[in-house]
Design an enzyme around this catalytic site. Sequence first.
Site, PDB file in Angstrom:
ATOM      1  N   GLY A 122     -12.800 -40.664 -19.079  1.00 12.06           N
ATOM      2  CA  GLY A 122     -13.400 -40.975 -17.784  1.00 12.06           C
ATOM      3  C   GLY A 122     -13.267 -39.778 -16.864  1.00 12.06           C
ATOM      4  O   GLY A 122     -12.591 -38.791 -17.189  1.00 12.06           O
ATOM      5  N   LEU A 123     -13.881 -39.868 -15.711  1.00 10.70           N
ATOM      6  CA  LEU A 123     -13.849 -38.773 -14.744  1.00 10.70           C
ATOM      7  C   LEU A 123     -12.443 -38.531 -14.217  1.00 10.70           C
ATOM      8  O   LEU A 123     -11.568 -39.404 -14.315  1.00 10.70           O
ATOM      9  CB  LEU A 123     -14.774 -39.109 -13.565  1.00 10.70           C
ATOM     10  CG  LEU A 123     -16.277 -39.202 -13.858  1.00 10.70           C
ATOM     11  CD1 LEU A 123     -17.006 -39.788 -12.652  1.00 10.70           C
ATOM     12  CD2 LEU A 123     -16.843 -37.829 -14.211  1.00 10.70           C
ATOM     13  N   GLY A 142      -8.574 -43.141 -13.096  1.00 17.86           N
ATOM     14  CA  GLY A 142      -7.466 -44.056 -13.345  1.00 17.86           C
ATOM     15  C   GLY A 142      -6.993 -44.057 -14.784  1.00 17.86           C
ATOM     16  O   GLY A 142      -6.211 -44.921 -15.188  1.00 17.86           O
ATOM     17  N   LYS A 143      -7.442 -43.074 -15.566  1.00 18.08           N
ATOM     18  CA  LYS A 143      -7.076 -43.003 -16.986  1.00 18.08           C
ATOM     19  C   LYS A 143      -5.567 -43.012 -17.196  1.00 18.08           C
ATOM     20  O   LYS A 143      -5.033 -43.834 -17.941  1.00 18.08           O
ATOM     21  CB  LYS A 143      -7.656 -41.735 -17.630  1.00 18.08           C
ATOM     22  CG  LYS A 143      -9.152 -41.641 -17.653  1.00 18.08           C
ATOM     23  CD  LYS A 143      -9.607 -40.384 -18.352  1.00 18.08           C
ATOM     24  CE  LYS A 143      -9.089 -39.105 -17.721  1.00 18.08           C
ATOM     25  NZ  LYS A 143      -9.525 -38.918 -16.319  1.00 18.08           N
ATOM     26  N   SER A 194     -12.189 -35.617 -21.519  1.00 21.90           N
ATOM     27  CA  SER A 194     -13.016 -35.476 -22.729  1.00 21.90           C
ATOM     28  C   SER A 194     -14.475 -35.802 -22.430  1.00 21.90           C
ATOM     29  O   SER A 194     -15.004 -36.812 -22.888  1.00 21.90           O
ATOM     30  CB  SER A 194     -12.476 -36.331 -23.878  1.00 21.90           C
ATOM     31  OG  SER A 194     -12.245 -37.661 -23.511  1.00 21.90           O
ATOM     32  N   GLY A 223      -9.643 -38.686 -11.728  1.00 20.56           N
ATOM     33  CA  GLY A 223      -9.399 -39.655 -10.671  1.00 20.56           C
ATOM     34  C   GLY A 223      -9.884 -41.055 -10.999  1.00 20.56           C
ATOM     35  O   GLY A 223      -9.825 -41.957 -10.160  1.00 20.56           O
TER      36      GLY A 223
END
Length: 200
Positions: free
Chosen positions: A32-33, A37-38, A106, A35
């Site tokens: 994910g982008l 929340g990964k 990624s 920020g």
Amino acid sequence: MSSNIVWHNAAVEHDERVSQKGHDACLLWYTGLSGSGKSTIANAVDRKLYELGCHSYLLDGDNIRHGLNADLGFDDASRKENIRRIAEVSKLFIDSGLIVGTAFISPFKEDREQARAFAGDKFIEVYVDTPLGVCEQRDPKGLYKKARQGEIKHFTGISSPYETPEQPEIHIKTNEQSIEASAQQVIDFLYTKKIINRNS
């Protein structure tokens, strides 16, 4: 690769390690982008797995760049090599019988597919789907602001693309649910796939 290098099979096989741990091994690939929340969700899942008595380990993007991948930049070629190395390390962790979590942007589909090829049916893509505007509003490291000002090149979502997963095994929409609910969504998936069991 030198012809003098030969792969050595371990005395303890993968199935034996899995049996000892009492659950299957897998790779939870959070993408994910910046920020989105990964890392927060991945850590919440890791805590839940620990409390269930599962054997797991989390590879975080920033942490890995402090050591193993400290020599890499953020251009496309470096990003690809970053993901390749993580996929290779994850493959070893899977072989040891662990539930592995990786929290990396990624951004490129090709690289995520390469990681999937390494892990085979143990690969679980977790798309942490958070709108760019929300990520930019959070901006915990101030990176989006710097990217907008041209201080950071090749920044995903601003000056470098993020290729959205088309069919992730788990799709988390963080603007619709809490961190707790997001983490439980992952745990429930692991129950459903019988990677972990209710007696863990």
